[in-house]
Enzyme design. Structure first.
Site, PDB file in Angstrom:
ATOM      1  N   LYS A   1       0.853  -1.183   0.000  1.00 53.84           N
ATOM      2  CA  LYS A   1       0.000   0.000   0.000  1.00 53.84           C
ATOM      3  C   LYS A   1       0.891   1.235   0.000  1.00 53.84           C
ATOM      4  O   LYS A   1       1.704   1.427   0.912  1.00 53.84           O
ATOM      5  CB  LYS A   1      -0.898  -0.015   1.239  1.00 53.84           C
ATOM      6  CG  LYS A   1      -1.811   1.206   1.325  1.00 53.84           C
ATOM      7  CD  LYS A   1      -2.829   1.066   2.429  1.00 53.84           C
ATOM      8  CE  LYS A   1      -3.679   2.307   2.552  1.00 53.84           C
ATOM      9  NZ  LYS A   1      -4.683   2.182   3.610  1.00 53.84           N
TER      10      LYS A   1
ATOM     11  N   ARG B   1     -10.842   9.744   2.024  1.00 51.05           N
ATOM     12  CA  ARG B   1     -10.728  10.384   3.341  1.00 51.05           C
ATOM     13  C   ARG B   1     -11.885  11.364   3.555  1.00 51.05           C
ATOM     14  O   ARG B   1     -12.300  11.584   4.693  1.00 51.05           O
ATOM     15  CB  ARG B   1      -9.359  11.043   3.482  1.00 51.05           C
ATOM     16  CG  ARG B   1      -8.257   9.980   3.526  1.00 51.05           C
ATOM     17  CD  ARG B   1      -6.875  10.555   3.693  1.00 51.05           C
ATOM     18  NE  ARG B   1      -5.856   9.525   3.480  1.00 51.05           N
ATOM     19  CZ  ARG B   1      -4.557   9.773   3.385  1.00 51.05           C
ATOM     20  NH1 ARG B   1      -4.110  11.018   3.490  1.00 51.05           N
ATOM     21  NH2 ARG B   1      -3.697   8.797   3.195  1.00 51.05           N
TER      22      ARG B   1
ATOM     23  N   LYS C   1       1.227   9.871   5.581  1.00 50.01           N
ATOM     24  CA  LYS C   1       1.353   8.533   6.176  1.00 50.01           C
ATOM     25  C   LYS C   1       2.646   7.856   5.723  1.00 50.01           C
ATOM     26  O   LYS C   1       2.730   6.625   5.666  1.00 50.01           O
ATOM     27  CB  LYS C   1       0.119   7.689   5.810  1.00 50.01           C
ATOM     28  CG  LYS C   1      -1.203   8.271   6.328  1.00 50.01           C
ATOM     29  CD  LYS C   1      -2.370   7.304   6.152  1.00 50.01           C
ATOM     30  CE  LYS C   1      -3.651   7.871   6.770  1.00 50.01           C
ATOM     31  NZ  LYS C   1      -4.780   6.918   6.701  1.00 50.01           N
TER      32      LYS C   1
ATOM     33  N   GLU D   1       7.485  -6.568   0.960  1.00 50.87           N
ATOM     34  CA  GLU D   1       6.239  -6.489   1.731  1.00 50.87           C
ATOM     35  C   GLU D   1       5.313  -7.662   1.378  1.00 50.87           C
ATOM     36  O   GLU D   1       4.692  -8.258   2.266  1.00 50.87           O
ATOM     37  CB  GLU D   1       5.527  -5.158   1.465  1.00 50.87           C
ATOM     38  CG  GLU D   1       6.166  -3.952   2.137  1.00 50.87           C
ATOM     39  CD  GLU D   1       5.905  -3.912   3.646  1.00 50.87           C
ATOM     40  OE1 GLU D   1       5.296  -4.853   4.189  1.00 50.87           O
ATOM     41  OE2 GLU D   1       6.329  -2.932   4.284  1.00 50.87           O
TER      42      GLU D   1
ATOM     43  N   LYS E   1      -2.231  -1.591  -3.787  1.00 52.95           N
ATOM     44  CA  LYS E   1      -3.105  -0.421  -3.739  1.00 52.95           C
ATOM     45  C   LYS E   1      -2.272   0.855  -3.791  1.00 52.95           C
ATOM     46  O   LYS E   1      -1.310   0.934  -3.034  1.00 52.95           O
ATOM     47  CB  LYS E   1      -3.893  -0.486  -2.431  1.00 52.95           C
ATOM     48  CG  LYS E   1      -4.753   0.705  -2.155  1.00 52.95           C
ATOM     49  CD  LYS E   1      -5.361   0.572  -0.786  1.00 52.95           C
ATOM     50  CE  LYS E   1      -6.105   1.856  -0.453  1.00 52.95           C
ATOM     51  NZ  LYS E   1      -6.638   1.853   0.877  1.00 52.95           N
TER      52      LYS E   1
ATOM     53  N   SER F   1     -10.240   5.542  -4.535  1.00 52.60           N
ATOM     54  CA  SER F   1     -11.178   6.654  -4.715  1.00 52.60           C
ATOM     55  C   SER F   1     -10.702   7.679  -5.744  1.00 52.60           C
ATOM     56  O   SER F   1     -11.489   8.154  -6.557  1.00 52.60           O
ATOM     57  CB  SER F   1     -11.415   7.324  -3.363  1.00 52.60           C
ATOM     58  OG  SER F   1     -10.188   7.728  -2.775  1.00 52.60           O
TER      59      SER F   1
ATOM     60  N   TYR G   1     -15.187   1.038  -6.972  1.00 53.92           N
ATOM     61  CA  TYR G   1     -16.449   1.746  -6.750  1.00 53.92           C
ATOM     62  C   TYR G   1     -17.347   1.665  -7.991  1.00 53.92           C
ATOM     63  O   TYR G   1     -18.491   2.075  -7.951  1.00 53.92           O
ATOM     64  CB  TYR G   1     -16.175   3.206  -6.365  1.00 53.92           C
ATOM     65  CG  TYR G   1     -15.293   3.306  -5.130  1.00 53.92           C
ATOM     66  CD1 TYR G   1     -15.850   3.144  -3.859  1.00 53.92           C
ATOM     67  CD2 TYR G   1     -13.922   3.503  -5.224  1.00 53.92           C
ATOM     68  CE1 TYR G   1     -15.056   3.193  -2.726  1.00 53.92           C
ATOM     69  CE2 TYR G   1     -13.110   3.561  -4.100  1.00 53.92           C
ATOM     70  CZ  TYR G   1     -13.681   3.398  -2.853  1.00 53.92           C
ATOM     71  OH  TYR G   1     -12.889   3.436  -1.733  1.00 53.92           O
TER      72      TYR G   1
HETATM   73  C1  PBG Z   1      -7.103   3.480   5.513  1.00 56.07           C
HETATM   74  C2  PBG Z   1      -7.653   3.220   4.160  1.00 56.07           C
HETATM   75  C3  PBG Z   1      -7.527   4.112   3.101  1.00 56.07           C
HETATM   76  C4  PBG Z   1      -8.184   3.555   2.027  1.00 56.07           C
HETATM   77  C5  PBG Z   1      -8.714   2.316   2.441  1.00 56.07           C
HETATM   78  N1  PBG Z   1      -8.359   2.124   3.779  1.00 56.07           N
HETATM   79  C6  PBG Z   1      -6.954   5.471   3.002  1.00 56.07           C
HETATM   80  C7  PBG Z   1      -5.718   5.813   3.682  1.00 56.07           C
HETATM   81  O1  PBG Z   1      -4.792   5.013   3.838  1.00 56.07           O
HETATM   82  O2  PBG Z   1      -5.641   6.966   4.106  1.00 56.07           O
HETATM   83  C8  PBG Z   1      -8.273   4.221   0.701  1.00 56.07           C
HETATM   84  C9  PBG Z   1      -9.261   3.732  -0.253  1.00 56.07           C
HETATM   85  C10 PBG Z   1      -9.555   4.656  -1.359  1.00 56.07           C
HETATM   86  O3  PBG Z   1      -8.905   5.688  -1.563  1.00 56.07           O
HETATM   87  O4  PBG Z   1     -10.499   4.336  -2.103  1.00 56.07           O
HETATM   88  N2  PBG Z   1      -6.920   2.435   6.363  1.00 56.07           N
END
Ligand code: PBG
Length: 336
Positions: A203, A213, A229, A245, A260, A286, A325
Site C-alpha cells: 500500500k 478520506r 502517512k 512487503e 493499492k 477513490s 467503486y
Molecule cells: C485506511 C484506508 C484508506 C483507504 C482504504 N483504507 C486510506 C488511507 O490510507 O488513508 C483508501 C481507499 C480509497 O482511496 O479508495 N486504512
C-alpha cells in the site's frame, strides 16, 4: 490474385482483429462479475444516503439502506463487499478505542448484512484511521510517530471482534510490520480458523486516497486532505520493497495479497504476480474513480468505456480480483 498495392508482409497481426468472432477467440483477459468487490460506506442513524461529493454515485448508507444495497449487489451476482465506517466525530479518540467496541457501527453492520445475505462475502477493514481523531492508522507515541507494536496488538483484537461479528475476511490496511502474523494468531487462538486475511500488502502513500478520506471523514479530522502517512505506507518510487512487503505478508499467513492503488501501479501488480502463488487483489482507489468521473463530467471521456478499460487493465496486469467503486455499474453492464 496478386494486387500491386500489397506490400510484402509475412506477418499480419490485424488478421486476428478482423471480425468480432476472431477478436473474441483471441481475447487474453476478461473482466467478469466474479472479479468485482464493491466497497461500501456506512454511517449511523436513520438519515437518507448522503453522496460523497468527490465520488459521484458513492453514498454513505445507514445500516438498513446498506443491507438493501448489499442485496442489490448480491442479486447482480457480486460475491463480495468491503465495508468502511463513517464514524461520528464525537466517538474519535487519540487511541481509537471505538475500533474495539463490539456494539460499534461496523460489527452491527456486518451482523445485519450476514443475517439477510449470509452468502455474500463481507470484508472488513482492520486499521484505526476511522476511529482516531488525528486520522492515522495507529496509535501515536510522544514524538507523533505511529507506534508499531502497540498498534499491532490492538489490530489483533480488532480482527477477532470483526470476525466474531460475522466478517468472512479481515483486511488489515494499516501497513504496520508484523500485523498479519499477529492477526492470524489472534484469530486462531479464538478458533476462527476459517476467517481469511486479505492483506493490504503493498500500500503506497498515495495522493489518490483523497476522496476516500472525505468519505470516512478522516481528512477533516486531521484538517488536511494530504495527511502524511509516509512512515508506514510505502514510497511510490519503490518496486523491490513492494516485493519484500508481499513476501513478508505471505510468510506471515495472508490468504490474499493486495496492491493499492491499482491503475498507477500496474507494474507492481505484475511483479507480485510473478513472485507469489497466492491470489492477488488490487484496489482501484477513490482518486482513480474520481478522475474518471471528473473527466466524464467535462465530456472529455466516456465514463463506462473508460471504467471498463481501467478494470480490464488491472486484471491484465495480474490481479485476480478488484475492489472498485464501479462494481455495480460494471456488473449491470456485463449482465447487459
Ligand atoms: C485506511 C484506508 C484508506 C483507504 C482504504 N483504507 C486510506 C488511507 O490510507 O488513508 C483508501 C481507499 C480509497 O482511496 O479508495 N486504512
Amino acid at each position: 490474385m496478386s494486387d500491386a498495392s500489397q506490400i510484402d508482409l509475412h506477418r499480419r497481426p490485424r488478421r486476428n482483429r478482423f471480425s468480432p468472432a476472431i477478436r473474441a477467440l483471441t481475447t487474453e483477459t476478461s473482466l467478469g462479475i466474479n472479479d468485482l468487490i464493491c466497497p461500501l460506506f456506512v454511517k449511523d442513524g436513520n438519515d437518507a444516503p448522503s453522496e460523497v461529493v468527490s465520488m459521484p454515485g458513492v453514498f454513505r448508507y445507514n445500516i438498513p439502506d446498506l443491507v438493501n444495497e448489499a442485496g442489490q449487489l448480491a442479486a447482480l451476482g457480486i460475491k463480495a463487499i468491503a465495508i468502511f465506517p463513517y464514524t461520528n466525530p464525537s466517538l474519535k479518540t487519540p487511541r481509537g478505542e471505538e475500533a474495539l467496541n463490539p456494539g460499534g457501527l461496523i460489527p452491527r453492520a456486518v451482523q445485519a448484512i450476514k443475517k439477510h445475505f449470509p452468502g455474500l462475502l463481507v470484508i472488513t477493514d482492520v486499521a484505526l484511521d476511522p476511529y482516531t481523531g488525528h486520522g492515522h492508522d495507529g496509535v501515536l507515541n510522544e514524538q507523533g510517530y505511529v507506534d508499531n507494536d502497540l498498534t499491532v496488538k490492538i489490530l489483533g483484537e480488532m480482527a477477532v471482534l470483526l470476525a466474531q461479528a460475522g466478517a468472512d475476511v479481515v483486511a488489515p490496511s494499516d501497513m504496520m510490520d508484523g500485523r498479519v502474523r499477529a492477526i492470524r494468531k489472534s484469530l486462531d487462538r479464538e478458533g476462527l480458523v476459517n476467517t481469511a486475511i486479505l492483506a493490504y500488502s503493498v500500500k503506497f502513500a498515495s495522493a489518490f486516497y483523497g476522496p476516500f478520506r472525505d468519505a470516512v471523514g478522516s481528512a477533516q479530522a486531521a484538517g488536511t486532505h494530504l495527511l502524511d502517512k509516509k512512515t508506514y505506507q510505502m514510497n511510490p518510487a519503490n518496486r523491490r520493497e513492494a516485493l519484500l512487503e508481499a513476501q513478508l505478508d505471505e510468510e506471515e499467513g495472508a490468504d490474499i495479497l493486495m496492491v493499492k492503488p491499482a491503475g498507477p501501479y500496474l507494474d507492481i501488480i505484475r511483479e507480485v504476480r510473478n513472485q507469489t502463488t497466492l491470489p492477488i487483489a488490487a484496489y482501484q482507489v477513490s482518486g482513480e474513480y474520481a478522475q474518471i468521473h471528473a473527466a466524464a463530467r467535462l465530456g472529455w471521456l466516456d465514463l463506462e468505456l473508460t471504467a471498463f478499460e481501467s478494470l480490464l487493465s488491472i486484471k491484465r496486469a495480474g490481479a485476480d480480483m478488484v475492489l472498485t467503486y464501479f462494481s455495480k455499474q460494471i456488473a449491470q453492464k456485463i449482465r447487459g
